[in-house]
Write an enzyme that holds these catalytic residues in place. Structure first.
Site, PDB file in Angstrom:
ATOM      1  CE  LYS A 143       1.088   3.106  -0.779  1.00 21.85           C
ATOM      2  NZ  LYS A 143       1.124   4.418  -0.141  1.00 21.85           N
ATOM      3  NE  ARG A 187      -1.134  10.499   3.062  1.00 22.39           N
ATOM      4  CZ  ARG A 187      -0.695   9.451   2.364  1.00 22.39           C
ATOM      5  NH1 ARG A 187      -1.555   8.652   1.770  1.00 22.39           N
ATOM      6  NH2 ARG A 187       0.598   9.193   2.260  1.00 22.39           N
TER       7      ARG A 187
HETATM    8  C1  PLP Z   1       1.608   5.189  -1.063  1.00 21.60           C
HETATM    9  C2  PLP Z   1       2.563   6.259  -0.910  1.00 21.60           C
HETATM   10  C3  PLP Z   1       3.314   6.660  -2.008  1.00 21.60           C
HETATM   11  C4  PLP Z   1       3.107   6.083  -3.380  1.00 21.60           C
HETATM   12  O1  PLP Z   1       1.929   6.612  -3.919  1.00 21.60           O
HETATM   13  P1  PLP Z   1       1.404   6.199  -5.359  1.00 21.60           P
HETATM   14  O2  PLP Z   1       0.495   7.307  -5.746  1.00 21.60           O
HETATM   15  O3  PLP Z   1       0.697   4.921  -5.186  1.00 21.60           O
HETATM   16  O4  PLP Z   1       2.579   6.120  -6.258  1.00 21.60           O
HETATM   17  C5  PLP Z   1       4.261   7.643  -1.810  1.00 21.60           C
HETATM   18  N1  PLP Z   1       4.446   8.209  -0.598  1.00 21.60           N
HETATM   19  C6  PLP Z   1       3.713   7.866   0.483  1.00 21.60           C
HETATM   20  C7  PLP Z   1       3.962   8.545   1.768  1.00 21.60           C
HETATM   21  C8  PLP Z   1       2.756   6.881   0.361  1.00 21.60           C
HETATM   22  O5  PLP Z   1       2.039   6.531   1.435  1.00 21.60           O
END
Ligand code: PLP
Length: 358
Positions: free
Chosen positions: A35, A128
């Site tokens: 992403k 979240r």
């Molecule tokens: C973006 C995301 C991650 C990765 O997070 P980072 O802190 O950038 O490594 C993992 N799980 C979910 C659900 C995410 O949206």
């Protein structure tokens, strides 16, 4: 020329290999995540070569672009009801929190005669997504319904850290997730192989060997770009920190006072006016890049004698007085892009050209 953002693919490979090697040592599988670079193919391929077990992204559009890569794919953001068809077509797994969505996934999976795996998100404090971990009855009810659906397998549970509430993973809160997984296994007699224990903020625990047995999966994105763990902001040993760099073109060079002349407003277009220091007359360059292109806070000039003075929507102002380099109009100034906010906005910007440096 358009500003160009470069991804150091060798560095991506090195960091990913470090991560995968360390995680596998503890029986933890790894989802590499695209992403941050909007599903860049060279980035994804480098991660696959480095041995990731899954490829994940929060946006289905990015995974659609990568559909030809043969690796199990995970949609990280709970699917929108309006994108279920694509989720089933382009992924094998998704992180989920809503039964209504999971039922829709089931209907489409049955229609397309495929199986789709669910990782049920449990919130253990970061607030979240996910079902609140203390609401065990809610969790049980959803699990019971998932198990009864055709075309769907409950592959595991997962949680998030430091995404909203800023909560760090600890042995205690990891164990809350492991406990939920164990309770589900016992009650429903299912194997639940995936217990997905978070993101880049888990790397410190991983490197200290402190992730409790029972966490079997991690999803790592931002540290691959920064080489920095999130807890204390330290560099991870032997990881590359310069993964993303950027070049943008000089459009003006002038010698001017460093302290603005006239009556100050309270605010400029982007908020409070910064505190100016009077450093006398300075040689300044304006680069054709601004806040509409990307978040500029993480830009660090490679020429360390240059300072970034600020930016408006389309102009980045540099102080080049102390440099030995004879900059001129048309010169491309090089920056390291050091923060996640800068990296993701540069990668998503239609005004910036993306180059994978292989
Ligand atoms: C973006 C995301 C991650 C990765 O997070 P980072 O802190 O950038 O490594 C993992 N799980 C979910 C659900 C995410 O949206």
């Amino acid at each position: 020329m358009k500003p160009k953002v470069y991804i150091n693919i060798e560095g991506v490979k090195k960091n990913t290999l470090n991560l995968v090697t360390k995680a596998h040592q503890y029986g933890i599988s790894v989802a590499g995540i695209t992403k941050g670079c909007c599903g860049n193919e060279a980035f994804a391929k480098a991660q696959i070569e480095a041995g990731i077990d899954f490829l994940g992204d929060s946006r289905i559009e990015n995974l659609e672009k990568l559909q030809h890569l043969t690796i199990d794919k995970i949609l990280l953001r709970s699917p929108k009801l309006s994108e279920i068809e694509n989720v089933i077509s382009y992924t094998q797994y998704s992180l989920n929190t809503n039964l209504k969505v999971i039922q829709a996934l089931s209907r489409v999976a049955v229609k397309k005669n495929v199986n789709h795996s669910i990782i049920l998100m449990v919130d253990i404090g970061d607030l979240r997504e996910g079902i609140w971990h203390e609401n065990l009855n809610d969790i049980y009810n959803v699990v019971e319904s998932i198990i009864s659906l055709n075309g769907i397998t409950l592959a595991g549970v997962g949680t998030n850290f430091t995404c909203f509430g800023g909560i760090m993973p600890t042995e205690e809160n990891y164990k809350l997730l492991i406990k939920v997984a164990d309770k589900i296994r016992k009650r429903f007699n299912i194997s639940l192989p995936i217990v997905s224990g978070g993101n880049s903020s888990s790397l410190q625990m991983l490197y200290e060997g402190k992730i409790p047995k029972g966490i079997t999966h991690l999803r790592v994105n931002q540290s691959i770009y920064t080489g920095i763990e999130i807890g204390e902001g330290n560099q991870i040993s032997n990881w590359e920190t310069e993964i993303v760099s950027l070049q943008a073109e000089i459009i003006e060079i002038q010698v001017k006072p460093s302290y603005p002349q006239g009556t100050f407003a309270i605010m400029n277009a982007f908020g409070p006016i910064k505190n100016f220091k009077d450093k006398g007359m300075r040689k300044r360059a304006i680069v054709a890049l601004g806040r509409q292109d990307m978040n500029i806070e993480g830009l660090k000039p490679v020429d360390s004698t240059i300072t970034v003075e600020g930016a408006s929507s389309d102009h980045l102002i540099l102080d080049i007085t102390d440099s030995n380099i004879n900059y001129s109009i048309g010169h491309m100034v090089e920056f390291n892009v050091t923060t996640y906010a800068s990296i993701i906005t540069a990668m998503a910007s239609p005004f910036i050209e993306k180059v994978a440096n292989i």
